[in-house]
Design an enzyme around this catalytic site. Structure first.
Site, PDB file in Angstrom:
ATOM      1  N   GLU A 108     -40.819  28.688  13.174  1.00 19.62           N
ATOM      2  CA  GLU A 108     -39.846  29.718  12.648  1.00 19.62           C
ATOM      3  C   GLU A 108     -40.641  30.922  13.131  1.00 19.62           C
ATOM      4  O   GLU A 108     -41.870  31.194  13.365  1.00 19.62           O
ATOM      5  CB  GLU A 108     -40.069  29.756  11.102  1.00 19.62           C
ATOM      6  CG  GLU A 108     -38.792  29.562  10.383  1.00 19.62           C
ATOM      7  CD  GLU A 108     -38.021  30.634  10.388  1.00 19.62           C
ATOM      8  OE1 GLU A 108     -37.647  31.277  11.762  1.00 19.62           O
ATOM      9  OE2 GLU A 108     -37.234  31.147   9.439  1.00 19.62           O
TER      10      GLU A 108
ATOM     11  N   ASP B  31     -40.509  34.509   4.798  1.00 15.58           N
ATOM     12  CA  ASP B  31     -40.607  35.777   4.080  1.00 15.58           C
ATOM     13  C   ASP B  31     -40.423  35.212   2.473  1.00 15.58           C
ATOM     14  O   ASP B  31     -41.219  35.011   1.681  1.00 15.58           O
ATOM     15  CB  ASP B  31     -39.093  36.603   4.541  1.00 15.58           C
ATOM     16  CG  ASP B  31     -39.112  37.830   4.051  1.00 15.58           C
ATOM     17  OD1 ASP B  31     -40.047  38.417   3.702  1.00 15.58           O
ATOM     18  OD2 ASP B  31     -38.030  38.450   3.586  1.00 15.58           O
TER      19      ASP B  31
ATOM     20  N   LYS C 124     -45.280  36.359   5.195  1.00 11.67           N
ATOM     21  CA  LYS C 124     -45.320  37.642   4.285  1.00 11.67           C
ATOM     22  C   LYS C 124     -45.273  36.963   2.813  1.00 11.67           C
ATOM     23  O   LYS C 124     -44.318  36.972   2.168  1.00 11.67           O
ATOM     24  CB  LYS C 124     -43.975  38.355   4.417  1.00 11.67           C
ATOM     25  CG  LYS C 124     -44.298  39.794   4.930  1.00 11.67           C
ATOM     26  CD  LYS C 124     -42.945  40.370   4.763  1.00 11.67           C
ATOM     27  CE  LYS C 124     -42.196  40.534   6.027  1.00 11.67           C
ATOM     28  NZ  LYS C 124     -40.623  41.408   6.000  1.00 11.67           N
TER      29      LYS C 124
ATOM     30  N   PHE D 208     -41.190  45.562   6.821  1.00 14.11           N
ATOM     31  CA  PHE D 208     -40.265  45.055   7.719  1.00 14.11           C
ATOM     32  C   PHE D 208     -40.679  45.165   9.066  1.00 14.11           C
ATOM     33  O   PHE D 208     -40.755  46.265   9.403  1.00 14.11           O
ATOM     34  CB  PHE D 208     -38.868  45.597   7.352  1.00 14.11           C
ATOM     35  CG  PHE D 208     -37.678  45.078   7.984  1.00 14.11           C
ATOM     36  CD1 PHE D 208     -37.137  43.841   7.668  1.00 14.11           C
ATOM     37  CD2 PHE D 208     -37.066  45.457   9.384  1.00 14.11           C
ATOM     38  CE1 PHE D 208     -36.094  43.210   8.192  1.00 14.11           C
ATOM     39  CE2 PHE D 208     -36.243  44.714  10.085  1.00 14.11           C
ATOM     40  CZ  PHE D 208     -35.605  43.438   9.377  1.00 14.11           C
TER      41      PHE D 208
HETATM   42  P1  IMP Z   1     -36.630  33.917   4.512  1.00 12.94           P
HETATM   43  O1  IMP Z   1     -36.474  34.953   3.610  1.00 12.94           O
HETATM   44  O2  IMP Z   1     -38.232  33.298   4.272  1.00 12.94           O
HETATM   45  O3  IMP Z   1     -35.611  32.877   4.274  1.00 12.94           O
HETATM   46  O4  IMP Z   1     -36.532  34.196   5.794  1.00 12.94           O
HETATM   47  C1  IMP Z   1     -35.319  34.486   6.403  1.00 12.94           C
HETATM   48  C2  IMP Z   1     -35.230  35.202   7.946  1.00 12.94           C
HETATM   49  O5  IMP Z   1     -35.174  36.535   7.448  1.00 12.94           O
HETATM   50  C3  IMP Z   1     -36.461  35.101   8.748  1.00 12.94           C
HETATM   51  O6  IMP Z   1     -36.097  33.749   9.469  1.00 12.94           O
HETATM   52  C4  IMP Z   1     -36.221  36.288   9.648  1.00 12.94           C
HETATM   53  O7  IMP Z   1     -35.057  36.164  10.633  1.00 12.94           O
HETATM   54  C5  IMP Z   1     -35.622  37.154   8.647  1.00 12.94           C
HETATM   55  N1  IMP Z   1     -36.950  38.273   8.368  1.00 12.94           N
HETATM   56  C6  IMP Z   1     -37.615  38.262   7.248  1.00 12.94           C
HETATM   57  N2  IMP Z   1     -38.541  39.273   7.289  1.00 12.94           N
HETATM   58  C7  IMP Z   1     -38.104  39.841   8.076  1.00 12.94           C
HETATM   59  C8  IMP Z   1     -38.780  41.126   8.970  1.00 12.94           C
HETATM   60  O8  IMP Z   1     -39.883  41.665   8.466  1.00 12.94           O
HETATM   61  N3  IMP Z   1     -38.287  41.412  10.043  1.00 12.94           N
HETATM   62  C9  IMP Z   1     -37.212  40.799  10.486  1.00 12.94           C
HETATM   63  N4  IMP Z   1     -36.617  39.768  10.032  1.00 12.94           N
HETATM   64  C10 IMP Z   1     -37.148  39.423   8.865  1.00 12.94           C
END
Ligand code: IMP
Ligand code: MG
Length: 182
Positions: free
Chosen positions: A101, A105, A133, A154
């Site tokens: 991955e 996030d 994060k 971000f």
């Molecule tokens: P989740 O919130 O852990 O499900 O993450 C989902 C997706 O959000 C990740 O695979 C990234 O594609 C995107 N994402 C999360 N944080 C960032 C960021 O800081 N920059 C760009 N994409 C992000």
């Protein structure tokens, strides 16, 4: 370079990322060397591509890799569900899956994809993420291996996008605030 005008701050340099891929590659080689024929490396499109491409070159085993695409969406329930946009090519029954991955996030994507892979019959599912994060976490999930833990900002680059752009920037950066306004 075109990106120089867009970037506020470089959080992780290209050199740091490449060194980390070597380090993680060595660790993963040890982890899977007993039964490499049972390993399937699965990249989550599209963000994982640059990281996965560097990482697999540093795993010193005969590996097979595949990709899937999933998007998490939040419905009426507080915990987001996941939609599979592109599925794996073959059965993973009994396989040791290494999920690659770009970033963990909220954690919802990794949680849901792990569940799905176990439901498809994987023997084990472990996660390697370029970035973590932790401040943003909404569900109790952790990557087994993380490249870099970053603050709640971000970021773009090395696969991470803003509106599908900037994935090809070869490092991890924070964009200038004005970039988000158009
Ligand atoms: P989740 O919130 O852990 O499900 O993450 C989902 C997706 O959000 C990740 O695979 C990234 O594609 C995107 N994402 C999360 N944080 C960032 C960021 O800081 N920059 C760009 N994409 C992000
Ligand atoms: Mg994304």
């Amino acid at each position: 370079m075109y990106e120089a005008s867009l970037i506020d701050e470089v959080l992780v340099s290209e050199e740091e990322i490449l060194n980390k891929c070597r380090e993680l590659g060595a660790v993963l080689t040890k982890e899977y060397e007993k039964e490499p024929e049972n390993l399937l490396v699965v990249g989550l499109l599209r963000g994982a591509v640059p990281f996965m491409s560097e990482l697999v070159k540093r795993i010193d085993l005969p590996i097979i890799y595949d990709f899937m695409a999933a998007s998490s969406y939040s419905g009426t329930e507080s915990l987001g569900d996941i939609k599979i946009l592109l599925d794996l090519h073959s059965s993973i029954v009994g396989k040791d899956v290494l999920l690659v991955e770009d970033i963990v996030d909220t954690g919802i994507t990794v949680l849901r994809v792990k569940e799905l892979l176990y439901n498809k019959g994987a023997r084990s599912v472990k996660v390697v993420a370029l970035l973590d994060k932790p401040e943003r976490r909404e569900v109790d999930v952790k990557a087994d291996w993380v490249g870099f833990t970053i603050p709640n900002k971000f970021v773009v680059g090395f696969g991470l996008d803003y509106d599908q752009l900037y994935r090809n920037i070869p490092y991890i950066a924070v964009l200038k605030p004005e970039v988000y306004t158009h």
